[in-house]
Write a protein that holds these residues in place. Sequence first.
Motif, PDB file in Angstrom:
ATOM      1  N   LYS A 218       0.871  -1.185   0.000  1.00  0.00           N
ATOM      2  CA  LYS A 218       0.000   0.000   0.000  1.00  0.00           C
ATOM      3  C   LYS A 218       0.902   1.228   0.000  1.00  0.00           C
ATOM      4  CE  LYS A 218      -4.058  -2.029   2.165  1.00  0.00           C
ATOM      5  NZ  LYS A 218      -4.771  -2.318   3.409  1.00  0.00           N
ATOM      6  N   THR A 220       1.419   4.396   0.746  1.00  0.00           N
ATOM      7  CA  THR A 220       0.940   5.592   1.449  1.00  0.00           C
ATOM      8  C   THR A 220       2.085   6.579   1.531  1.00  0.00           C
ATOM      9  OG1 THR A 220       1.610   4.479   3.462  1.00  0.00           O
ATOM     10  CG2 THR A 220      -0.714   4.421   2.937  1.00  0.00           C
ATOM     11  N   THR A 241      -2.527   0.338   6.766  1.00  0.00           N
ATOM     12  CA  THR A 241      -1.429  -0.559   6.349  1.00  0.00           C
ATOM     13  C   THR A 241      -1.023  -1.522   7.462  1.00  0.00           C
ATOM     14  OG1 THR A 241       0.342   0.931   7.110  1.00  0.00           O
ATOM     15  CG2 THR A 241      -0.477   1.263   4.866  1.00  0.00           C
TER      16      THR A 241
END
Length: 476
Positions: A218, A220, A241
Amino acid sequence: MVKVKVRLRPLVSKLNLPTVLKTAILPGDSIERLFIATQVGEIFYIGNGAIKTFLDIRPQIIKLGTSEPGVSGAGYDERGLLGLAFHPEFTYNGLFYLHYSVAGTQGPGALSKHFKPDPCDPGTLNLKWINRETQYNHIDTVEEWILQSNGQPQKRRTLLNLRRPFFNHNGVNSLNFSPETGKLVLTTGDGGAGYDPFNLSQDIMEIAGKIIEIDVAKDTFINHPPVVTRFNELPAPIQETLTVIAKGVRNIPGISFQRFHNQYIKYVGNVGQDLVESIFSFVHYKPIPVTQLVQASLMNSEPDQEGFINFGWRGWEGAFPTSIIRGCSANQNSDEKTIAYYNEAIITSVKRLPPLTSYFHKDPRPDKFGGTALTGVQAFMGNGIPALTGSVVFTDLARKEESGSPVRGVLAYTRVRSDGKLNNFSVIETNYDFGSGSAYYVSLGTNTDQTRLYLGVYGSMKVTDFNQGTVFEIVP
């Protein structure tokens, strides 16, 4: 347990204190190289018989050896570069991960005086960590880096910034990828000071004293993630996450995964307080998503912890209720052991996972040893040392010997029993002559398929005594 003898084959010497020993294949390369991370912030690898620098972040590491007011033994420190992990696709994507204590973040610490619980004084049993923005020791960070096509590593993003109450129990070899989930696993400690003064390890919302999975897939990107101590202080994209695997951790020297048929046995060691060092194993677990934890706390409900792993600390130290040890005034040869946290021992008694094996700081048995602190736990699947195939090998920092003899660490092993019961362990004999110098066993590592074992040894307990490290391969 079969008696095992091994040789220690020196690979590289005159290093700073080695905290992580791992192998990886560099992009564009075909040979697995041994990488060595040092506490002061260097990462080397061994290539074609030479030692080469992969990364040097010494300026980004907190000034080591000036840990905290009132800490005995200046020069001893548990901060620094503590975690290094290579992405499972590192050879193709160049991604790797670091965990370290950040330069310029030295604080006064969360308590002004040395902590010891007193069962007669409820005030010592219910301490709270207050004024966290100012009363902390340092900040730890977990970062994602990339090896660029020009061969230069560059930081890509920060995954977590953690404020830590004390200088110790930050974990070591603290980043490892799970072959089961593909996620990055962070093993951290309870924040330190001994006896977990604020009981952070059992509080599900505290980041300290947990095993956490980070989904690095992920992407981010938050430019400067906030510095936090609790999961609910994290921005939502970061919460999404994270999952939590376990709590009740005192301090962990990493996690090791051992393939067994179509599943993995997970091994973790929990460093002890005064009595015992413990190694735990588990196969099945039910992680809790951090978003679920935060949601439950907003609704004032308890998250479902069925299948969640709890190692029992601070109520339990391995298989024992956590004790305070005092010398007996009437008898110099005996100790009085008093249960430190009776209520917590009861509350966590059936929720906790019992250890696979334990070894003691004092052990009268002739074939055992008195230990100091667990520094490494690794599954071994190689055939080179047949007696160890399928076992879990562990290291202790320093054998408790009669005074006068030079310090020596200990290698030992155990294995999972089919009935799941507590197992015995056996010391592994080594034939290396360290001469008259000290030999603290500070780290244990393995290659990717767990067929080789590496041992990091240091000549001093002080991180400020430089270039006293040697890395060995453990061979038949």
